[in-house]
Design a protein around this motif. Structure first.
Motif, mmCIF file in Angstrom:
data_model
loop_
_atom_site.group_PDB
_atom_site.id
_atom_site.type_symbol
_atom_site.label_atom_id
_atom_site.label_comp_id
_atom_site.label_asym_id
_atom_site.label_seq_id
_atom_site.Cartn_x
_atom_site.Cartn_y
_atom_site.Cartn_z
ATOM 1 N N UNK A 340 -36.180 -3.903 15.866
ATOM 2 C CA UNK A 340 -36.630 -3.722 17.867
ATOM 3 C C UNK A 340 -36.402 -3.238 18.959
ATOM 4 N N UNK A 341 -36.332 -2.572 19.504
ATOM 5 C CA UNK A 341 -35.549 -1.478 20.431
ATOM 6 C C UNK A 341 -36.032 -2.140 21.266
ATOM 7 N N UNK A 342 -35.742 -2.017 22.809
ATOM 8 C CA UNK A 342 -35.736 -3.136 24.197
ATOM 9 C C UNK A 342 -35.698 -3.164 24.845
ATOM 10 N N UNK A 343 -35.773 -2.925 26.145
ATOM 11 C CA UNK A 343 -35.347 -2.650 27.708
ATOM 12 C C UNK A 343 -34.384 -3.630 27.478
ATOM 13 N N UNK A 344 -32.452 -3.690 28.334
ATOM 14 C CA UNK A 344 -32.301 -4.736 28.967
ATOM 15 C C UNK A 344 -31.729 -4.107 30.452
ATOM 16 N N UNK A 345 -31.295 -4.559 30.936
ATOM 17 C CA UNK A 345 -30.674 -3.753 32.158
ATOM 18 C C UNK A 345 -28.959 -4.850 32.197
ATOM 19 N N UNK A 346 -28.169 -3.281 32.790
ATOM 20 C CA UNK A 346 -26.762 -3.685 32.286
ATOM 21 C C UNK A 346 -26.722 -4.805 33.135
ATOM 22 N N UNK A 347 -25.760 -6.067 32.780
ATOM 23 C CA UNK A 347 -25.271 -7.300 33.772
ATOM 24 C C UNK A 347 -24.449 -7.376 34.469
ATOM 25 N N UNK A 348 -23.653 -6.391 34.942
ATOM 26 C CA UNK A 348 -22.951 -5.668 35.985
ATOM 27 C C UNK A 348 -23.995 -5.387 37.513
ATOM 28 N N UNK A 366 -30.234 -13.984 29.114
ATOM 29 C CA UNK A 366 -30.630 -13.758 27.865
ATOM 30 C C UNK A 366 -30.721 -12.445 27.653
ATOM 31 N N UNK A 367 -30.798 -12.101 26.700
ATOM 32 C CA UNK A 367 -31.538 -10.326 26.444
ATOM 33 C C UNK A 367 -31.389 -9.658 26.835
ATOM 34 N N UNK A 368 -32.259 -9.691 27.949
ATOM 35 C CA UNK A 368 -32.517 -8.709 29.296
ATOM 36 C C UNK A 368 -31.309 -8.639 29.706
ATOM 37 N N UNK A 369 -30.119 -9.286 29.941
ATOM 38 C CA UNK A 369 -28.762 -9.161 30.287
ATOM 39 C C UNK A 369 -27.546 -8.159 29.300
ATOM 40 N N UNK A 370 -28.017 -7.866 28.168
ATOM 41 C CA UNK A 370 -27.871 -7.174 26.634
ATOM 42 C C UNK A 370 -26.439 -8.327 25.816
ATOM 43 N N UNK A 421 -22.881 -2.209 24.126
ATOM 44 C CA UNK A 421 -23.586 -3.147 22.751
ATOM 45 C C UNK A 421 -24.116 -4.410 23.155
ATOM 46 N N UNK A 422 -25.135 -4.659 22.433
ATOM 47 C CA UNK A 422 -25.782 -6.370 22.373
ATOM 48 C C UNK A 422 -23.864 -6.770 22.416
ATOM 49 N N UNK A 423 -23.927 -7.868 23.531
ATOM 50 C CA UNK A 423 -22.632 -8.718 23.590
ATOM 51 C C UNK A 423 -22.987 -10.129 22.296
ATOM 52 N N UNK A 424 -22.433 -10.346 21.963
ATOM 53 C CA UNK A 424 -21.926 -11.559 21.370
ATOM 54 C C UNK A 424 -20.263 -12.591 21.271
ATOM 55 N N UNK A 425 -20.374 -13.872 21.503
ATOM 56 C CA UNK A 425 -19.006 -14.265 21.538
ATOM 57 C C UNK A 425 -18.648 -14.280 20.287
ATOM 58 N N UNK A 426 -17.224 -14.536 21.160
ATOM 59 C CA UNK A 426 -16.230 -14.701 19.826
ATOM 60 C C UNK A 426 -14.929 -15.750 20.678
ATOM 61 N N UNK A 427 -14.575 -16.292 19.370
ATOM 62 C CA UNK A 427 -12.822 -16.820 20.089
ATOM 63 C C UNK A 427 -12.134 -16.101 20.576
#
Length: 619
Positions: A340-348, A366-370, A421-427
């Motif tokens: 699925x491809x969708x719109x987001x808004x750069x969180x800066x 959420x995902x609206x922030x990438x 790119x879709x941001x995910x958390x890492x330690x």
């Protein structure tokens, strides 16, 4: 049905649920608008919560008074503490969830909050007056007014779904996309972009041969996420592990000419750390196999999630490739995977509170922030809901520092660095991860949640009691002396040098060969130790054993705090500082950092630019 609310939350995924609950619990009258009342808190991707760094986020949400931890505990079917072989900073709780129970428990919790109303509809316009949000307008033409609006649209903004050469509108299987909102926000001056994510096929567990796979059990003594008295698992379902092979890869390659990713039909940026299976075999051609996690979707269903096999190839290619995976020879597929491809808004474009810079009292989460992941969405929703309520109530903003929580790291990363790119958390993203452990999230954050009216009195008192018990045990260990005859046999069993004379227990526990599990055992056999639970013992011995590391990190955090707390006026005229680098000046003007600390982390702002700012500010 009311026409006016304090806070309106658009979207009822993980971010929207936490936002609505937080704002309502703190006293706001909330309207939660969702396209489908039957998919509140839907687990769109894998049926699991937590994981590396993500588990820490769930515990932080719980510590502040959010519900994700409680709901996870009520719906889990398996629990594992990941990275137990590493240091405590890396320990990460993860649970396998019952997808249906998870959604149902969330709906019950939200419906049990008398300050939350619901409306099933699509929002396609934000009402704005004099630069401030005033409400929303839905596809039915209904207008709702509000003091603040939180957008948590997930993957639905102009969502397009791909299976091979088939393309259709939608943000999730069998659910339509949301249109109009992106276009309006762009006219208001917002910058938008496109991202993509994907999901694997779901299959019939009755058709799998589990004997050909490796069984993955839950922990013998399962833990939980919440610090409250939620149920502990007494029965668990196993997951399973299998692998792709060269036959699988060759079968997948037959569909590459119809892959929407390889043919360019998908323009959005995909997740680097959770790639599709076709992307994996293309990028890692030297690997002859890839791991597949076979995950049950609940207690009372045969549906199985094929984790590691995310794909948007034609459904026949997916099916044929699946049948070549060990254990999947006779598989029956419920539905194919898709992208699925969708719109987001750069969180800066956001403030540290997740309020937009362009429109007052409008929040994104959420995902609206990438971002990607339930946990990342949930913590953003929580923070947006808290600050939406506080804005409407004319109270000070609420933020968490990088040294205080993974939530603070995530939000600071988003608003200062953005994401391509879709941001995910890492330690690894947290420079203070020894301080930000999953075991001490309540000690770090519950008092903050209590002071703003989100964490309940019962939760706060539990944290106070825990802190007192840890202090009591620490004092007892500091005061304890052990004799050689009491301890030497035990030390020998641990391959540790014997004592020659009476020694201090506190010092003894710091020996590197004595592990945390050994210390728990030792405290149980020594006399005069306070009778406390395993959680208190674990918390105490971690603090003792890693005291030097923790002290060093606290000192570093305190040093940086003097920068972090040095605020910059939002209307500061950077053009007046001629010595700033061109790139630094442009980034500072666009991102408008709230503090020197935030400015120092912006890509393109050099140390000399920071020094110039400090000189100008008289520091």
């Amino acid at each position: 049905m009311h026409s006016s609310y304090d806070v309106i939350v658009v979207g009822a995924g993980h971010a929207g649920c936490e936002a609505a609950n937080a704002a309502a619990t703190m006293g706001s009258k909330v309207l939660l608008i969702t396209m489908n009342m039957q998919t509140i808190a839907q687990m769109s991707c894998n049926p699991a919560m937590g994981g590396v760094a993500k588990g820490q986020i769930v515990r932080e949400v719980d510590a502040l008074g959010g519900l994700s931890g409680i709901i996870s505990d009520k719906s889990m079917i398996q629990f594992r503490m990941l990275n137990r072989s590493k240091g405590p900073a890396m320990w990460s709780p993860r649970c396998q969830s019952d997808r249906n129970v998870f959604a149902w428990e969330w709906r019950k919790a939200l419906e049990g909050n008398s300050r939350i109303d619901f409306w099933q509809d699509t929002v396609n316009e934000i009402l704005v007056k004099d630069g401030k949000v005033s409400g929303v307008k839905t596809s039915l033409g209904v207008e709702f007014l509000a003091g603040a609006v939180v957008l948590t649209n997930g993957t639905f903004l102009n969502g397009r779904m791909f299976i091979g050469e088939k393309v259709f509108g939608g943000g999730r299987t069998a659910e339509r996309s949301a249109t109009g909102l992106t276009e309006q926000l762009v006219t208001l001056g917002f910058e938008s972009g496109r991202m993509k994510t994907g999901t694997p096929p779901r299959v019939d567990g009755r058709s799998l041969n589990y004997a050909a796979m490796e069984e993955q059990f839950g922990d013998e003594q399962p833990g939980k996420f919440s610090y409250m008295d939620t149920p502990v698992l007494t029965n668990q379902r196993s997951c399973w592990i299998t692998y792709t092979n060269q036959e699988v890869h060759e079968e997948l390659k037959t569909g590459f000419d119809k892959s929407p990713m390889f043919t360019g039909r998908i323009k959005g940026l995909g997740p680097r750390y959770c790639p599709s299976v076709e992307d994996k075999i293309n990028r890692f051609a030297d690997k002859d196999r890839h791991q597949i996690f076979v995950e049950p979707e609940g207690w009372d269903t045969v549906e199985v999630y094929v984790n590691g096999f995310s794909t948007s190839l034609p459904e026949t290619v997916q099916y044929n490739a699946l049948r070549k995976i060990p254990g999947f020879e006779n598989v029956r597929m419920f539905r194919p995977g898709y992208a699925v491809e969708y719109d987001f808004f750069p969180p800066t474009q956001l403030k540290p509170t997740l309020e937009t810079q362009l429109v007052k009292n409008l929040f994104f989460a959420g995902q609206i922030n990438g971002t990607t992941g339930y946990e990342e969405a949930a913590c953003q929703g929580l923070m947006a809901g808290i600050n939406a309520h506080r804005n409407v109530s004319e109270e000070d903003e609420f933020t968490i520092k990088r040294s205080e929580g993974y939530i603070g790291v995530l939000i600071d990363d988003l608003i200062t660095k953005g994401t391509e790119e879709p941001y995910r958390m890492f330690t690894s993203r947290a420079e203070y991860r020894t301080l930000l452990r999953q075991d001490n999230a309540d000690l770090r954050l519950t008092e903050k949640g209590y002071k703003i009216g989100l964490a309940a009195e019962e939760r706060y008192q539990k944290m106070v009691a825990k802190k007192e018990d840890v202090s009591l045990l620490t004092d007892a260990i500091r005061a304890a002396k052990v004799k050689p005859e009491e301890i030497n046999n035990w030390l020998a069993a641990k391959s540790s040098a014997p004592l020659r004379e009476k020694s201090n227990l506190y010092t003894l526990l710091k020996r590197p060969e004595i592990e945390l599990k050994d210390i728990k055992e030792l405290l149980e056999i020594l006399p005069d130790m306070p009778g406390v639970g395993e959680e208190i013992i674990e918390q105490t011995v971690i603090e003792i054993k890693y005291e030097d590391y923790l002290s060093r990190e606290k000192l570093n955090a305190e040093k940086l705090d003097k920068w972090e707390n040095l605020s910059i006026n939002p209307s500061f005229d950077y053009d007046r500082l001629k010595a700033l680098s061109f790139e630094g000046k442009e980034k500072l003007k666009r991102l408008r950092p709230a503090t020197i600390g935030q400015a120092s982390r912006i890509s393109g702002v050099s140390p000399s630019d920071v020094s110039i700012l400090l000189v100008y500010l008289g520091r």
